[in-house]
Design a protein around this motif. Structure first.
Motif, mmCIF file in Angstrom:
data_model
loop_
_atom_site.group_PDB
_atom_site.id
_atom_site.type_symbol
_atom_site.label_atom_id
_atom_site.label_comp_id
_atom_site.label_asym_id
_atom_site.label_seq_id
_atom_site.Cartn_x
_atom_site.Cartn_y
_atom_site.Cartn_z
ATOM 1 N N ASP A 10 33.968 153.326 36.742
ATOM 2 C CA ASP A 10 34.955 154.210 36.127
ATOM 3 C C ASP A 10 34.798 155.628 36.680
ATOM 4 O O ASP A 10 33.909 155.895 37.483
ATOM 5 N N ASN A 11 35.668 156.523 36.238
ATOM 6 C CA ASN A 11 35.653 157.903 36.743
ATOM 7 C C ASN A 11 34.358 158.629 36.429
ATOM 8 O O ASN A 11 33.867 159.417 37.241
ATOM 9 N N VAL A 12 33.807 158.389 35.248
ATOM 10 C CA VAL A 12 32.557 159.053 34.853
ATOM 11 C C VAL A 12 31.434 158.643 35.788
ATOM 12 O O VAL A 12 30.681 159.474 36.300
ATOM 13 N N LYS A 13 31.313 157.342 36.030
ATOM 14 C CA LYS A 13 30.267 156.840 36.918
ATOM 15 C C LYS A 13 30.491 157.343 38.350
ATOM 16 O O LYS A 13 29.544 157.708 39.043
ATOM 17 N N ALA A 14 31.752 157.391 38.797
ATOM 18 C CA ALA A 14 32.063 157.892 40.138
ATOM 19 C C ALA A 14 31.587 159.336 40.291
ATOM 20 O O ALA A 14 30.984 159.693 41.310
ATOM 21 N N GLU A 15 31.832 160.162 39.289
ATOM 22 C CA GLU A 15 31.386 161.562 39.334
ATOM 23 C C GLU A 15 29.866 161.653 39.360
ATOM 24 O O GLU A 15 29.299 162.468 40.090
ATOM 25 N N GLN A 16 29.205 160.804 38.591
ATOM 26 C CA GLN A 16 27.738 160.812 38.554
ATOM 27 C C GLN A 16 27.152 160.421 39.906
ATOM 28 O O GLN A 16 26.231 161.067 40.403
ATOM 29 N N VAL A 17 27.690 159.367 40.492
ATOM 30 C CA VAL A 17 27.194 158.900 41.787
ATOM 31 C C VAL A 17 27.470 159.948 42.866
ATOM 32 O O VAL A 17 26.592 160.276 43.671
ATOM 33 N N TYR A 18 28.672 160.491 42.881
ATOM 34 C CA TYR A 18 29.051 161.508 43.865
ATOM 35 C C TYR A 18 28.111 162.720 43.763
ATOM 36 O O TYR A 18 27.602 163.211 44.776
ATOM 37 N N SER A 19 27.858 163.182 42.554
ATOM 38 C CA SER A 19 26.970 164.335 42.341
ATOM 39 C C SER A 19 25.542 164.026 42.752
ATOM 40 O O SER A 19 24.858 164.881 43.335
ATOM 41 N N ALA A 20 25.081 162.811 42.467
ATOM 42 C CA ALA A 20 23.715 162.424 42.834
ATOM 43 C C ALA A 20 23.556 162.376 44.356
ATOM 44 O O ALA A 20 22.544 162.844 44.897
ATOM 45 N N ILE A 21 24.552 161.828 45.046
ATOM 46 C CA ILE A 21 24.499 161.787 46.510
ATOM 47 C C ILE A 21 24.498 163.214 47.057
ATOM 48 O O ILE A 21 23.688 163.561 47.913
ATOM 49 N N ALA A 22 25.395 164.049 46.556
ATOM 50 C CA ALA A 22 25.475 165.442 47.011
ATOM 51 C C ALA A 22 24.137 166.154 46.840
ATOM 52 O O ALA A 22 23.674 166.853 47.749
ATOM 53 N N SER A 23 23.522 165.962 45.706
ATOM 54 C CA SER A 23 22.233 166.602 45.434
ATOM 55 C C SER A 23 21.159 166.121 46.413
ATOM 56 O O SER A 23 20.395 166.925 46.946
ATOM 57 N N SER A 24 21.123 164.816 46.667
ATOM 58 C CA SER A 24 20.070 164.277 47.527
ATOM 59 C C SER A 24 20.227 164.691 48.991
ATOM 60 O O SER A 24 19.247 164.748 49.716
ATOM 61 N N ILE A 25 21.450 164.976 49.429
ATOM 62 C CA ILE A 25 21.653 165.386 50.834
ATOM 63 C C ILE A 25 21.921 166.880 50.960
ATOM 64 O O ILE A 25 22.286 167.356 52.027
ATOM 65 N N GLN A 26 21.774 167.595 49.868
ATOM 66 C CA GLN A 26 21.962 169.045 49.822
ATOM 67 C C GLN A 26 23.367 169.455 50.254
ATOM 68 O O GLN A 26 23.561 170.302 51.125
ATOM 69 N N ALA A 27 24.351 168.829 49.629
ATOM 70 C CA ALA A 27 25.758 169.167 49.861
ATOM 71 C C ALA A 27 26.326 169.768 48.583
ATOM 72 O O ALA A 27 25.849 169.485 47.480
ATOM 73 N N THR A 28 27.334 170.579 48.727
ATOM 74 C CA THR A 28 27.983 171.213 47.588
ATOM 75 C C THR A 28 29.083 170.319 47.041
ATOM 76 O O THR A 28 29.869 169.756 47.794
ATOM 77 N N VAL A 29 29.125 170.191 45.717
ATOM 78 C CA VAL A 29 30.199 169.446 45.061
ATOM 79 C C VAL A 29 31.332 170.424 44.782
ATOM 80 O O VAL A 29 31.137 171.461 44.167
ATOM 81 N N THR A 30 32.514 170.098 45.293
ATOM 82 C CA THR A 30 33.694 170.926 45.062
ATOM 83 C C THR A 30 34.787 170.050 44.457
ATOM 84 O O THR A 30 34.674 168.824 44.429
ATOM 85 N N GLU A 31 35.844 170.677 43.991
ATOM 86 C CA GLU A 31 36.967 169.905 43.441
ATOM 87 C C GLU A 31 37.699 169.141 44.531
ATOM 88 O O GLU A 31 38.229 168.071 44.283
ATOM 89 N N LYS A 32 37.746 169.701 45.753
ATOM 90 C CA LYS A 32 38.394 169.011 46.877
ATOM 91 C C LYS A 32 37.418 167.984 47.436
ATOM 92 O O LYS A 32 36.325 168.333 47.877
ATOM 93 N N ARG A 33 37.831 166.723 47.392
ATOM 94 C CA ARG A 33 36.976 165.631 47.861
ATOM 95 C C ARG A 33 37.634 164.983 49.072
ATOM 96 O O ARG A 33 38.834 164.694 49.068
#
Length: 104
Positions: A10-33
């Motif tokens: 679902d959308n909640v899980k997608a946001e969690q996974v996306y944020s976790a990946i971003a954090s682990s590779i030191q990328a910034t999470v933005t609204e534009k995906r």
């Protein structure tokens, strides 16, 4: 195309996974995906899309692209074994040949 992460239920899980990946590779999470990316690597035109495999050049088999991040001078492309859960993401240089298409 609406934002998603492959295999997220679902959308909640997608946001969690996306944020976790971003954090682990030191990328910034933005609204534009980023949904799709085109770039040139060693004189070869490449293209990838979230939810589909990388070009055969990268020898990742059927491993799907989970996320693509805009990181200043390059893009970080993540699959399960390249930035997703382990390993380093695939880097694509940002230049006049590269272009990103964003989720709506």
């Amino acid at each position: 195309m609406k934002f998603f992460v492959p295999a997220a239920k679902d959308n909640v899980k997608a946001e969690q996974v996306y944020s976790a990946i971003a954090s682990s590779i030191q990328a910034t999470v933005t609204e534009k995906r980023i949904w799709k990316l085109r770039w040139r690597h060693t004189e070869i035109d490449m293209e990838c899309e979230v939810g589909k495999p990388l070009p055969s050049y990268y020898s990742t088999g059927k491993e799907l692209v989970l996320a693509i991040f805009d990181c200043e001078n390059f893009y970080k492309i993540c699959t399960l074994n390249h930035g997703g859960i382990k390993g380093e993401p695939i880097l694509a240089v940002k230049n006049s040949y590269s272009s990103a298409t964003y989720f709506s």
